[in-house]
Design a protein around this motif. Sequence first.
Motif, PDB file in Angstrom:
ATOM      1  N   TRP A 187       0.801  -1.308  -0.152  1.00 48.41           N
ATOM      2  CA  TRP A 187       0.158  -0.020  -0.261  1.00 48.41           C
ATOM      3  C   TRP A 187       0.973   1.303   0.063  1.00 48.41           C
ATOM      4  N   GLU A 188       0.383   2.213  -0.482  1.00 54.13           N
ATOM      5  CA  GLU A 188       1.153   3.541  -0.411  1.00 54.13           C
ATOM      6  C   GLU A 188       2.018   3.856   0.748  1.00 54.13           C
ATOM      7  N   GLY A 189       1.341   3.840   1.898  1.00 54.59           N
ATOM      8  CA  GLY A 189       1.981   4.099   2.940  1.00 54.59           C
ATOM      9  C   GLY A 189       3.316   3.221   3.381  1.00 54.59           C
ATOM     10  N   GLY A 190       3.774   2.147   2.604  1.00 53.19           N
ATOM     11  CA  GLY A 190       4.627   1.011   2.912  1.00 53.19           C
ATOM     12  C   GLY A 190       5.985   1.678   2.087  1.00 53.19           C
ATOM     13  N   MET A 191       5.634   2.395   0.874  1.00 51.44           N
ATOM     14  CA  MET A 191       6.839   2.587  -0.133  1.00 51.44           C
ATOM     15  C   MET A 191       6.639   3.959  -0.628  1.00 51.44           C
ATOM     16  N   ARG A 192       5.867   4.931  -0.440  1.00 54.26           N
ATOM     17  CA  ARG A 192       5.766   6.257  -0.475  1.00 54.26           C
ATOM     18  C   ARG A 192       6.430   7.106   0.498  1.00 54.26           C
ATOM     19  N   VAL A 193       7.494   7.702   0.438  1.00 51.96           N
ATOM     20  CA  VAL A 193       8.330   8.303   1.690  1.00 51.96           C
ATOM     21  C   VAL A 193       8.498   9.773   1.409  1.00 51.96           C
ATOM     22  N   PRO A 194       9.006  10.424   2.345  1.00 53.14           N
ATOM     23  CA  PRO A 194       9.469  11.751   2.291  1.00 53.14           C
ATOM     24  C   PRO A 194      10.599  11.981   1.206  1.00 53.14           C
ATOM     25  N   GLY A 195      10.639  12.924   0.405  1.00 56.33           N
ATOM     26  CA  GLY A 195      11.905  13.074  -0.742  1.00 56.33           C
ATOM     27  C   GLY A 195      12.096  14.549  -0.947  1.00 56.33           C
ATOM     28  N   ILE A 196      13.369  14.987  -0.326  1.00 60.53           N
ATOM     29  CA  ILE A 196      13.557  16.321  -0.577  1.00 60.53           C
ATOM     30  C   ILE A 196      15.036  16.412  -1.148  1.00 60.53           C
ATOM     31  N   ALA A 197      15.199  17.421  -2.227  1.00 59.40           N
ATOM     32  CA  ALA A 197      16.530  17.617  -3.069  1.00 59.40           C
ATOM     33  C   ALA A 197      16.739  19.135  -2.972  1.00 59.40           C
ATOM     34  N   CYS A 198      17.883  19.477  -2.644  1.00 56.01           N
ATOM     35  CA  CYS A 198      18.437  20.621  -2.483  1.00 56.01           C
ATOM     36  C   CYS A 198      19.634  20.953  -3.272  1.00 56.01           C
ATOM     37  N   TRP A 199      19.796  21.912  -4.031  1.00 52.30           N
ATOM     38  CA  TRP A 199      21.079  22.155  -4.637  1.00 52.30           C
ATOM     39  C   TRP A 199      20.991  23.700  -5.211  1.00 52.30           C
ATOM     40  N   PRO A 200      21.129  24.623  -4.308  1.00 52.38           N
ATOM     41  CA  PRO A 200      21.185  25.958  -4.631  1.00 52.38           C
ATOM     42  C   PRO A 200      21.913  26.425  -5.950  1.00 52.38           C
ATOM     43  N   GLY A 201      21.036  27.188  -6.604  1.00 48.22           N
ATOM     44  CA  GLY A 201      21.751  27.560  -8.085  1.00 48.22           C
ATOM     45  C   GLY A 201      21.534  26.425  -9.136  1.00 48.22           C
ATOM     46  N   THR A 202      21.138  25.405  -8.853  1.00 48.10           N
ATOM     47  CA  THR A 202      20.503  24.364 -10.175  1.00 48.10           C
ATOM     48  C   THR A 202      19.205  24.059  -9.809  1.00 48.10           C
ATOM     49  N   ILE A 203      18.925  23.636  -8.491  1.00 45.61           N
ATOM     50  CA  ILE A 203      17.458  23.473  -8.329  1.00 45.61           C
ATOM     51  C   ILE A 203      16.707  24.695  -7.757  1.00 45.61           C
ATOM     52  N   ALA A 204      15.772  25.222  -8.562  1.00 44.98           N
ATOM     53  CA  ALA A 204      15.009  26.319  -8.182  1.00 44.98           C
ATOM     54  C   ALA A 204      14.341  26.298  -6.792  1.00 44.98           C
ATOM     55  N   PRO A 205      14.529  27.349  -6.064  1.00 48.96           N
ATOM     56  CA  PRO A 205      13.716  27.109  -4.638  1.00 48.96           C
ATOM     57  C   PRO A 205      12.274  26.986  -4.527  1.00 48.96           C
ATOM     58  N   GLY A 206      11.817  26.320  -3.556  1.00 53.68           N
ATOM     59  CA  GLY A 206      10.502  26.408  -3.301  1.00 53.68           C
ATOM     60  C   GLY A 206       9.355  25.449  -4.401  1.00 53.68           C
ATOM     61  N   GLN A 207      10.238  24.471  -4.998  1.00 48.38           N
ATOM     62  CA  GLN A 207       9.387  23.902  -5.807  1.00 48.38           C
ATOM     63  C   GLN A 207       8.560  22.575  -5.116  1.00 48.38           C
ATOM     64  N   VAL A 208       7.227  22.320  -5.458  1.00 47.90           N
ATOM     65  CA  VAL A 208       6.724  21.028  -5.049  1.00 47.90           C
ATOM     66  C   VAL A 208       6.459  20.134  -6.383  1.00 47.90           C
ATOM     67  N   GLN A 209       7.305  19.220  -6.220  1.00 46.98           N
ATOM     68  CA  GLN A 209       7.208  18.231  -7.545  1.00 46.98           C
ATOM     69  C   GLN A 209       6.465  16.965  -7.371  1.00 46.98           C
ATOM     70  N   ARG A 210       5.564  16.845  -8.364  1.00 39.60           N
ATOM     71  CA  ARG A 210       4.533  15.891  -8.339  1.00 39.60           C
ATOM     72  C   ARG A 210       4.659  14.483  -8.924  1.00 39.60           C
ATOM     73  N   ALA A 211       5.945  14.702  -9.979  1.00 40.06           N
ATOM     74  CA  ALA A 211       6.018  13.725 -10.634  1.00 40.06           C
ATOM     75  C   ALA A 211       6.473  12.407  -9.851  1.00 40.06           C
ATOM     76  N   PRO A 212       6.103  11.220 -10.128  1.00 39.90           N
ATOM     77  CA  PRO A 212       6.426  10.066  -9.395  1.00 39.90           C
ATOM     78  C   PRO A 212       7.971   9.684  -9.525  1.00 39.90           C
ATOM     79  N   VAL A 213       8.853   9.580  -8.625  1.00 41.21           N
ATOM     80  CA  VAL A 213      10.250   9.259  -8.846  1.00 41.21           C
ATOM     81  C   VAL A 213      10.547   8.118  -7.711  1.00 41.21           C
ATOM     82  N   ASN A 214      11.610   7.537  -7.628  1.00 42.94           N
ATOM     83  CA  ASN A 214      12.139   6.640  -6.754  1.00 42.94           C
ATOM     84  C   ASN A 214      13.568   6.605  -6.418  1.00 42.94           C
ATOM     85  N   THR A 215      13.911   5.751  -5.686  1.00 44.61           N
ATOM     86  CA  THR A 215      15.182   5.530  -5.080  1.00 44.61           C
ATOM     87  C   THR A 215      16.179   5.108  -6.313  1.00 44.61           C
TER      88      THR A 215
END
Length: 446
Positions: free
Chosen positions: A296-324
């Motif tokens: 079920w989603e609670g078993g495998m959907r987890v928090p995910g945060i990426a930060c890289w100032p200057g490359t990743i623009a600030p304040g984005q909420v990304q809704r595309a499915p990605v994985n480890t």
Amino acid sequence: MLRLRNLLVTAAAVLAVLCCGSLTYTSDDHRPPNLIVIFCDDLGYGDLRSYGHPTIATPHLDQMAREGMLFTQFYSASPACTASRYALLTGRYPVRSGFDWVLYPKSERGLHPKEHTLAEGLKTAGYRTGCFGKWHLGSTKPEYLPLQNGFDAYVGLPYSNDMIPPKWPDIALLSGNDTLGMNPDQSLLTGLYTQVALDFMQQDDAAPFFVYLPFAMPHVPLYPGEAFEGHSRAGTYGDVVEEIDDAVGQIRSALDQAGLAENTLILFTSDNGPWIIKGADGGSAGHLRDGKGSTWEGGMRVPGIACWPGTIAPGQVQRAPVNTMDCYTTLLQLAGQDLPEDRLVDGQNLLPLLRGDTLADRPFFYYGPGNQLQSVRKGPWKLHQITSSQTGIDYFDGQLPLLFNLDEDPGERFDRAVEYPEVVAELQLLLKAQAAATEKEGTYWD
Ligand code: MG
């Protein structure tokens, strides 16, 4: 029981031998970025303030999300520790590995020498590579351990922090392939791993670094550091999460002070969902169903945060499915490394997404705890052919298959199988084909 002072002195001495150089950083646009992957153990989708937790305070992670990208659909590749770590470090579905669940202290299996790890690829690209924390990819033979799988330095427990006496044998705290001591005081672990990671980052400025920081917490048993006991309104579970949040703050502060923030990509995530049956000692999957061990989603959907100032623009909420598994592919390509051609790699390169572009639609994503594929997702649709539950609850009274539209219904409450038989049929074929393909591929242990 090992005390912190002894641990730090010994670990620092080991790192000093492994990594000689100056203590200052330089930023160089021509070299690939430093890479930090922070991998929590059993942290749930709903356990951070930035994911809606009402009482666990995570100001550093929240700030990291504000200054970077917060993923609403970040998946581990398995709801179990070992299989999830395999996928992160190899970019491949766990079903390809033969890891069917988790490894135990006396398990004969481990990461096979034929596997190609993220650390091996980054080392080839000239990176210094360090792993500080829970390994859990085999420990009964030297070839299973981090130093034989691409890491220059390792400090940590080789398997889960609950596999300890009296039920299990004494557990070793390792430095490289050597034992620093037995049965360490677990309240020291988060502080120790953070400190040795900071030391490793600071010990050489000539090469980019890759730090893999798989914290033991918030996997039970919960042991906050002394300074974090009673720190959180959310009890001991909140204490250990807030200590991890503080560690993230320390790491980001060190990068800022060294002028390296803009040349360092940090990814923060979790190996699987929370232990929801542990009462107050377990985490929260938020609005998602079930937890660790479940597809079920609670078993495998987890928090995910990426930060890289200057490359990743600030304040984005990304809704595309990605994985480890995407971490393997993305980080290797960032380092200028080609993917191995002698095996299937399941991860996708997320760099376009991190830079603000869209990603080609992921064709599908399989859910499985190990050698059994249970569910598949394509677009918004998720089909359960088999369900597994940590709670033991059969939520739909044995009805299968089940079909959910995750865009409309991420909590998997409204089965749509009867309304969309053509979608059910298409996803059943996908699941069957993938099961047949991985069965043919077999495992390296055959
Ligand atoms: Mg776990």
